[in-house]
Design a protein around this motif. Structure first.
Motif, PDB file in Angstrom:
ATOM      1  N   ILE A 213       1.427  -5.117  -2.131  1.00  0.00           N
ATOM      2  CA  ILE A 213       0.018  -5.435  -2.335  1.00  0.00           C
ATOM      3  C   ILE A 213      -0.777  -5.161  -1.063  1.00  0.00           C
ATOM      4  O   ILE A 213      -1.835  -4.542  -1.095  1.00  0.00           O
ATOM      5  N   PHE A 214      -0.235  -5.612   0.061  1.00  0.00           N
ATOM      6  CA  PHE A 214      -1.019  -5.522   1.282  1.00  0.00           C
ATOM      7  C   PHE A 214      -0.814  -4.222   2.042  1.00  0.00           C
ATOM      8  O   PHE A 214      -1.550  -3.920   2.960  1.00  0.00           O
ATOM      9  N   HIS A 215       0.200  -3.497   1.705  1.00  0.00           N
ATOM     10  CA  HIS A 215       0.461  -2.290   2.499  1.00  0.00           C
ATOM     11  C   HIS A 215       0.646  -1.084   1.603  1.00  0.00           C
ATOM     12  O   HIS A 215       1.579  -0.313   1.774  1.00  0.00           O
ATOM     13  N   VAL A 216      -0.259  -0.944   0.685  1.00  0.00           N
ATOM     14  CA  VAL A 216      -0.110   0.164  -0.244  1.00  0.00           C
ATOM     15  C   VAL A 216      -0.122   1.505   0.490  1.00  0.00           C
ATOM     16  O   VAL A 216       0.537   2.463   0.093  1.00  0.00           O
ATOM     17  N   ASP A 217      -0.848   1.557   1.602  1.00  0.00           N
ATOM     18  CA  ASP A 217      -0.881   2.811   2.357  1.00  0.00           C
ATOM     19  C   ASP A 217       0.499   3.180   2.880  1.00  0.00           C
ATOM     20  O   ASP A 217       0.910   4.336   2.860  1.00  0.00           O
TER      21      ASP A 217
ATOM     22  N   HIS B 234       2.615   4.502   0.170  1.00  0.00           N
ATOM     23  CA  HIS B 234       2.254   5.898  -0.076  1.00  0.00           C
ATOM     24  C   HIS B 234       2.946   6.810   0.929  1.00  0.00           C
ATOM     25  O   HIS B 234       3.455   7.874   0.573  1.00  0.00           O
ATOM     26  N   ASN B 235       2.942   6.382   2.178  1.00  0.00           N
ATOM     27  CA  ASN B 235       3.546   7.232   3.201  1.00  0.00           C
ATOM     28  C   ASN B 235       5.042   7.401   2.977  1.00  0.00           C
ATOM     29  O   ASN B 235       5.591   8.483   3.185  1.00  0.00           O
TER      30      ASN B 235
ATOM     31  N   LEU C 110       4.351  -8.697  -2.485  1.00  0.00           N
ATOM     32  CA  LEU C 110       3.248  -8.840  -1.531  1.00  0.00           C
ATOM     33  C   LEU C 110       3.217  -7.706  -0.508  1.00  0.00           C
ATOM     34  O   LEU C 110       2.147  -7.297  -0.073  1.00  0.00           O
TER      35      LEU C 110
ATOM     36  N   ARG D 134      -0.092  -1.556  -8.448  1.00  0.00           N
ATOM     37  CA  ARG D 134       0.238  -1.743  -7.038  1.00  0.00           C
ATOM     38  C   ARG D 134       0.316  -0.424  -6.316  1.00  0.00           C
ATOM     39  O   ARG D 134       0.231  -0.363  -5.107  1.00  0.00           O
ATOM     40  N   LEU D 135       0.521   0.615  -7.071  1.00  0.00           N
ATOM     41  CA  LEU D 135       0.476   1.961  -6.503  1.00  0.00           C
ATOM     42  C   LEU D 135       0.315   2.929  -7.657  1.00  0.00           C
ATOM     43  O   LEU D 135       0.940   2.758  -8.698  1.00  0.00           O
ATOM     44  N   SER D 136      -0.530   3.886  -7.472  1.00  0.00           N
ATOM     45  CA  SER D 136      -0.623   4.912  -8.506  1.00  0.00           C
ATOM     46  C   SER D 136      -0.724   6.259  -7.823  1.00  0.00           C
ATOM     47  O   SER D 136      -1.484   6.439  -6.887  1.00  0.00           O
TER      48      SER D 136
END
Lengths: 193, 1231
Positions: free
Chosen positions: A110-114, A117-118, A107, A15-17
């Motif tokens: 999932i949909f807002h991985v950006d 990250h921020n 979710l 889901r994030l790396s």
């Protein structure tokens, strides 16, 4: 130093790396798989430290993880980080996510991985802990989001409308998907500070 | 047109965004890969579009796909475009993508320098923040060097948000560019006392990271940290500081003494477990460092152990884990205080948590004594049986062996017990550690002479039951044990009770299924056994037929091995078979042969210390790296293969011991050792001769039968017998000890034991009180390991030469010299221009060092004053920054202009390799540092322009032009701008731009056609050449509607957009106001590159004055030289020499008279104008390489003497070569 931050779900789906050292895409996937393999077979009530996998750095590094609902948050760190400190940082991270997404669930990630990250970028920079104060993190994240919105301005309006329409028309609204709909319950842990 | 734009923006709304992509992937569970590949195609289309919003959206999606494991490096250039957007929204997307997928070898990174610099000085703190965050992930040595000054300025930014980020990123900068550490350090130190806690914490963080690797340079900061520790309330900061002290105390015991008290106070007062834990850890470190000098800290030790016990007993598994971890540190110096908690630790062995069990195991290692070893190992053996996972079981196995073998088997009182433990361990299924067990068996059997008889008996049983070990799986690691068993039985066969039976067991057909190296040992040792058997049989008065039957057995069985596919086995088997046949012949003649056969295997092998071979001093005058005979190329790998096979047989257990050590050595080292080994093997006879005293001939041991062998319990026939034996030993041992105690007074303990050099600890300091009471069951004579004569006692083998932190080992206490006040400026080093990028980088880092140190002794006072002044200046600059940044063109900090490197694109590397790959070349032209990506796109002919950006662009055009020149005349530009350091005479400026045509209205400059195979990444069959043309408006009127047209030849064609006719011109995508210039790029496809080309072309344009407009045209000739088809390609000398050896290249040579420029200028010219790169340079001779766009290799050997330059050239295309040489000649005739 933090070598990598990974979030994956109970099935090992990333889901994030975030790797703070360069690896090829294949190695990254391998690391995620290996980490998932190591972490997932552990019981719920065992310790949250794990001798590092073979891939990231080897014996000098540790995996420190927490499991929330459907997600594993894994930090790979070297010996200069305090284990309990990192555990607390994970907690701060999740609480921040919870605030920013309002009852965060898989979710959202999932949909807002950006966006995730921020948020992470305000906490950890280049593998070093930047900020641990949740309010400060949220202030900065909000300020940046506000900027983004003002930039979109009127021009962004049609796009927003379209995406609203898209979501309306499509049968599957994110929240209705079965898996991952369990919101991450952020337990109240004894504060570290 | 307008309609198209409107339509485009509506389309865009329906473009897939990240959410749509994710949703799509989730809806295509079955054919995810296929779906994603269509998505990637879409993204590629989107990236081709002009609109930055579309591009950013595409890049955002790519970032997601990258996480799923898709390589997105092909979009690196687009990411750079998005990064350079003026909108924060897109910029952030761009930087995120870059931080996820850029790394040091991403070539477009070098294009980002100016963009990042601009963002760093942006008035918007979040632009700066995003740039810093991104940079922290992908900073390269070049970026670090070029931006170090900007970041240093930011460390004193007014906003703490920027300050803390700037401080943190300095760590990364130091790592990549160590020279910046000294100049930046004073400011970093200042930040330790920053009013903002976040900045303070960041500074502590950075210094702790630095100090962890090179603690001694940071000792002088201890008082400052001490102050922070006693004043700070931020637990993060405290933890870091306390950890740092842990690293510092070993270097300065006085510091430790001072620390104990405040730390103890913290331990008592804090409620945060993490802080408590780190305090305990550091106290332990302090105590360890003090333990040699002052033993009187038992109170502190007790406190620590007590606290740790509380942690271990806690229900929180994390605390338990950490408690054990810290406990193991205490164990090293204060084993006694830990040993009293043995109960607790043994309890942890039963914990359900594997991490905790492993930690407990670690602790056990240090807790064993002679007294409890058997008991502990027994417990561990129980765990081995219970363990589920093979990894944990393997871990247990290694721990058991570690525990028993530690300090040269110090704690083992009964080796029979140990051997039986090892035999029991062979029962483990699927273990990876067969090797380890085998090497232990060998080690013990060789070094403990008294145990040989017993060991041999056990090994014989193992051999007899070999099928149990190999039964299930072929790749079972445990069969390694048979290697040891066979060797022991063979080597010490005089101890065998029934050698004949063992011989028979070793020659069973089933053996042929074992791995080759084991079979080889079987065969060899069968021969040894045969010798022993013969002697037994001939010694007895029985008839000679028995002996002959034995020979017959071998003759019958050995052919199976002769057929083996393993060379080693085959060779040994056939050799021995012939030998036995001969022996049989002799036997038939009633000749007594036993004596002679035994002599074949006479002599004893001595154990050799693991490091012995490495320690053999190299005789003077012997260079191990030099080949004795020049090797035929290609034979090396084969050579190595053979050797590694040989190793398994010859090296015996020594090689096993050393194996883990050897894993990290580099190629060169390996080669060196290979040589040593070779020499060693060659000298082997000498090696045995060296210790004649230990030579023992087997015949001495008469009557094998008399050797007492322990009766083995064979009650369970189908298991490896002797399994439960270790338990019996425990019982026996207990009884024996009882007895011993009883008659202790009569007997005097007369243990005499030689200890090997390996012994790390003396027996006395760790064992419990009653240790001395326990006598070994039988006298054990532990043979010392042999070391070569005059071996050096040095122990420096374990350092990693590649540690990046090594470079940061810089003395920071020395006052800064004047020259160091500012970050070192890249000095002008013409030679560098010539080197291939790899070498170049090394030079960049190495060369400035000595220079810096020479002029260093300066007065401190002056320095300080200066630094204050400088600080003031910084503030001013910042203000200027803020003011200036309001306007369209941000003012760059003055400092950078004066001090720092000239614009990064003009670094020597960039000049040397204007196109290390084709893509960068195109990129360089496309992204002028200040240009918006839209504009960059605009310069491509097929694009239609969006008028919205026009205005902005025009403002910048002037500036842009300047930058273009920077790109093109890199080397020359440097010498002009960089007036600070000039050690050698500078290179004359060089430009690739040549005047193309000029009239009263317009001037066209053509760049010497920088080449590109492809722009968008779709490799087509033909080769492409990109021509950059600068248009400069010379008149006072506005120039617009420029059309560029070229008359195509058969060979070269201007690439026109789809649908355009072959004679249509290309619209130049910009207009030119008076006095402005701009650049456009045109792509030509070229078929044959052997000949130079000339193309005729026309430029038509409209000159618009206030009242009228006129149509004008300008004719020009485009000259494609052969040089322009060459791509600067780095080549390394080994590949280069291979290329030359291949013989595919045809030669040609050239002589230039009267060239009176320095050699490095000459090389630089060839590199620059003709796109070569230097492979190697020795004095006045250099080899150079280049490659054409169609893949022809071109090699030059340039020599110079007395103003004469001779160039020998080779190429697989002679025509091309001739033309290129002509062009080189021309270049030199012009200057």
């Amino acid at each position: 130093m933090i070598k990598a931050i990974l979030i994956f779900n109970n099935h090992g789906k990333p889901r994030l790396s975030k790797f703070y050292e360069h690896y090829s895409e294949d190695t990254e996937q391998q690391i995620i798989r290996e980490t998932f393999h190591l972490v997932s077979k552990r019981d719920e009530n065992v310790c949250n430290f794990l001798e590092g996998g073979m891939l990231i750095g080897g014996s000098e590094n540790k995996l420190i993880y927490r499991h929330y609902a459907t997600l594993y948050f894994v930090f790979c760190v070297d010996s200069s980080e305090s284990g309990l400190g990192i555990l607390d940082l994970i907690q701060v991270f999740v609480e921040t996510l919870d605030k920013c997404f309002e009852n965060v669930c898989e979710l959202d990630l999932i949909f807002h991985v950006d966006k995730v990250h921020n948020i992470l970028a305000e906490m950890v920079m280049g593998g070093m802990v930047l900020e641990t104060n949740m309010n400060e993190i949220i202030t900065q994240v909000d300020a940046q989001n506000k900027m983004e919105k003002s930039e979109a301005g009127i021009a962004g309006a049609p796009a927003r409308a379209v995406s609203a329409v898209k979501n309306m028309n499509l049968p599957e609204m994110p929240r209705n998907i079965n898996i991952g709909d369990i919101s991450i319950k952020v337990p109240n842990l004894p504060s570290f500070k | 047109m307008a309609l198209k734009i409107v339509k485009g923006s509506i389309d865009r709304m329906f473009d897939k965004n990240l959410q749509d992509l994710v949703r799509g992937i989730r809806n295509h569970k079955e054919d995810e890969a296929k779906y994603i590949s269509t998505c990637i195609d879409e993204i590629k289309q989107e990236l081709k579009q002009d609109n930055i919003a579309v591009k950013a959206n595409a890049v955002c999606k790519l970032t997601y796909l990258q996480m799923l494991g898709y390589d997105v490096s092909w979009a690196a250039f687009n990411i750079v475009e998005v990064m350079s957007s003026s909108k924060f929204t897109y910029k952030r997307i761009g930087y995120l993508a870059a931080s996820q997928c850029f790394h040091e070898s991403t070539d477009v990174i070098m294009l980002t320098t100016n963009q990042i610099r601009k963002d760093l000085s942006s008035p918007n703190q979040y632009d700066t923040g995003v740039a810093l965050t991104g940079l922290s992930c992908f900073v390269t040595p070049d970026l670090a060097r070029d931006l170090a000054n900007d970041i240093m300025t930011l460390m004193s930014h007014t906003k703490p948000y920027i300050r803390k980020k700037a401080v943190l990123i300095m760590y990364k900068v130091f790592l990549k560019y160590p020279e910046s550490l000294r100049p930046a350090f004073p400011r970093l130190k200042e930040k330790l006392e920053d009013p903002d806690p976040g900045v303070q914490s960041a500074a502590v963080n950075v210094i702790c990271e630095l100090a962890r690797r090179n603690p001694k340079n940071y000792l002088s900061l201890a008082p400052l940290f001490f102050k922070l520790m006693t004043s700070s309330t931020n637990n993060w900061v405290l933890i870091k500081i306390i950890k740092l002290f842990g690293a510092l105390t070993p270097l300065e015991p006085r510091l430790g003494k001072k620390l104990i008290e405040p730390l103890t106070n913290l331990i008592h007062s804090t409620s945060a477990m993490s802080l408590l834990y780190e305090c305990v850890n550091t106290v332990i470190a302090v105590l360890i460092s003090l333990s040699s000098g002052m033993p009187n800290h038992s109170a502190s030790i007790q406190l620590c152990v007590q606290k740790l016990r509380i942690l271990i007993e806690d229900s929180d598994q994390n605390l338990k884990y950490l408690g054990l971890l810290a406990m193991s540190k205490i164990l090293k110096t204060h084993p006694k205080s830990v040993q009293s908690h043995k109960d607790l630790i043994l309890q942890c062995l039963d914990d359900k948590d594997e991490s905790i069990r492993l930690r407990a195991l670690d602790l056990l290692y240090g807790m064993v004594s002679k007294k409890n070893l058997m008991e502990i190992v027994k417990k561990l053996m129980l765990h081995v049986d219970k363990a589920e996972g093979t990894t944990y079981r393997d871990e247990l196995l290694t721990k058991i062996i570690d525990i028993c073998s530690q300090s040269n088997y110090q704690y083992i009182t009964n080796f029979e017990w140990y051997i039986s433990i090892l035999v029991e361990l062979t029962r483990l299924e699927g273990t990876r550690h067969g090797h380890l067990i085998a090497s232990q068996m060998l080690d013990v059997a060789i070094r403990v002479k008294a145990i040989r008889a017993f060991a041999v008996a056990q090994m014989a049983t193992l051999l007899d039951n070999a099928h149990l070990l190999t039964g299930n799986t072929q790749r079972n690691g445990i069969c390694e044990v048979l290697y040891a068993a066979a060797w022991i039985c063979g080597e010490f066969s005089e101890h065998l009770e029934e050698p004949m039976a063992t011989l028979e067991a070793m020659l069973r057909p089933k053996v042929a299924t074992l791995p080759g190296h084991i079979q080889a040992v079987y065969v060899q040792n069968a021969a040894k056994l045969f010798a022993t058997v013969l002697r037994g049989q001939e010694g007895a008065p029985a008839d000679s037929t028995v002996a002959q039957e034995t020979s017959q057995l071998l003759i019958d069985r050995l052919p199976l091995f002769v057929q083996s596919s393993n060379l080693e086995v085959q060779e040994r088997a056939s050799c021995i078979l012939q030998l036995v046949k001969y022996i049989q012949k002799l036997q038939q003649k009633d000749v007594e042969v036993a004596e002679e056969v035994t002599a074949l295997f006479a002599g004893e092998l001595n154990p050799v210390a693991p490091k012995a071979q490495k320690k053999v001093p190299v005789p003077e005058g012997l260079d191990l790296d030099v080949w004795i005979n020049e090797p035929p190329s290609g034979s090396e790998s084969e050579d190595e293969g053979r050797k590694s096979k040989g190793k398994a047989v010859f090296a015996k257990d020594e090689s096993r011991h050393t194996k883990p050590r050897y894993t990290e050595v580099d190629e060169k080292e390996l080669a060196k050792r290979r040589e040593v080994r070779k020499a060693e093997q060659a000298n082997n006879p000498f090696y045995i001769k060296a210790s004649p005293s230990s030579q023992k001939v087997y015949q001495d041991g008469v009557g094998v039968e008399h050797i007492p062998v322990v009766q083995i319990d064979l009650s369970v026939p189908l298991k490896v017998p002797g399994m439960p034996m270790s338990d019996q030993y425990v019982k026996l041992e207990e009884e024996r000890r009882e007895r011993n105690k009883a008659d202790k007074k009569k007997k005097k303990d007369k243990k005499k034991r030689e200890k090997g050099e390996k012994g790390r600890r003396r027996r006395g300091d760790s064992g419990p009180e009653s240790e001395e009471d326990i006598t070994p069951a039988h006298m054990v004579d532990i043979v010392t390991e042999e070391m070569p004569e005059n071996a050096l006692p040095s122990d420096d083998d374990d350092k990693d030469p590649n540690d990046p932190h090594k470079a940061l080992n810089i003395d920071l206490d020395k006052p800064l010299a004047d020259s160091e006040k500012k970050l070192p400026v890249r000095s002008h080093r013409p030679d560098e221009v010539l080197k291939s990028p790899m070498e170049d980088r090394q030079v960049v880092e190495v060369v400035p060092e000595p220079k810096k140190k020479t002029g260093k002794e300066k007065k401190e006072k002056k320095d300080r004053k200066k630094s204050k002044e400088k600080k003031k200046k910084h503030k001013q600059e910042e203000e200027e920054d803020l003011m200036g940044a309001g306007s369209e063109e941000p003012v760059q900090p003055e400092e950078t202009k004066e001090v720092a490197a000239p614009p990064p694109a003009s670094t020597p590397e960039a000049a040397a390799a204007p196109a290390s790959t084709p893509r960068t070349a195109s990129g360089m032209a496309a992204v002028a540092p200040d240009s918006e990506p839209e504009e960059a796109k605009d310069t491509e002919p097929e694009e239609t322009k969006s008028s919205t950006h026009k205005k902005k662009k025009q403002k910048k055009e002037k500036k842009k032009k300047k930058h273009h020149h920077n790109h093109s005349d890199g080397a020359g530009d440097e010498s002009v701008q960089n007036g600070t350091v000039e050690e050698e005479e500078p290179l004359p400026p060089m430009s690739n731009y040549a005047l193309l045509a000029e009239n009263s209205y317009i001037k066209m400059m053509k760049q010497d056609a920088d080449k590109v195979c492809d722009i968008q990444g779709n490799l087509q069959d033909g080769s492409q050449v990109v021509v950059s043309v600068i248009f400069e408006n010379k008149c006072d009127s506005f120039i617009k509607s420029m059309e560029f047209n070229v008359l195509d030849s058969l060979n070269s064609k201007l690439q026109r957009p789809d649908g355009a006719g072959p004679h249509d011109g290309l619209i130049v995508p910009f207009q030119l106001p008076p006095g402005i210039s701009n650049e456009a790029r045109f792509i030509f496809s070229v078929q044959n590159i052997v000949m130079p080309q000339k193309l005729k072309g026309t430029l038509t344009f409209i000159v618009k004055t206030d009242d009228s407009s006129t149509h004008e045209k300008l004719d020009f000739k485009l000259h494609f030289t052969c040089t322009s088809y060459l791509i600067t390609t780095p080549c390394y000398s080994d590949a280069y020499s291979k290329l030359l050896e291949s013989g595919d290249l045809k030669g040609c040579s050239l002589k230039l008279e009267g060239v009176n420029q320095p050699f490095h200028h000459l090389l630089a010219r060839i590199c620059f104008h003709h796109h070569f790169s230097v492979v190697e340079r020795i004095d006045s001779c250099a080899s150079m390489y280049s490659r054409s766009i169609q893949g022809h290799h071109m090699c030059l050997l340039v020599k110079t003497a007395d103003q004469t330059v001779s160039i020998d050239a080779k190429c697989d295309e002679p025509g091309l070569l001739g033309n290129v040489l002509d062009e080189i000649k021309l270049t030199f005739s012009q200057c």
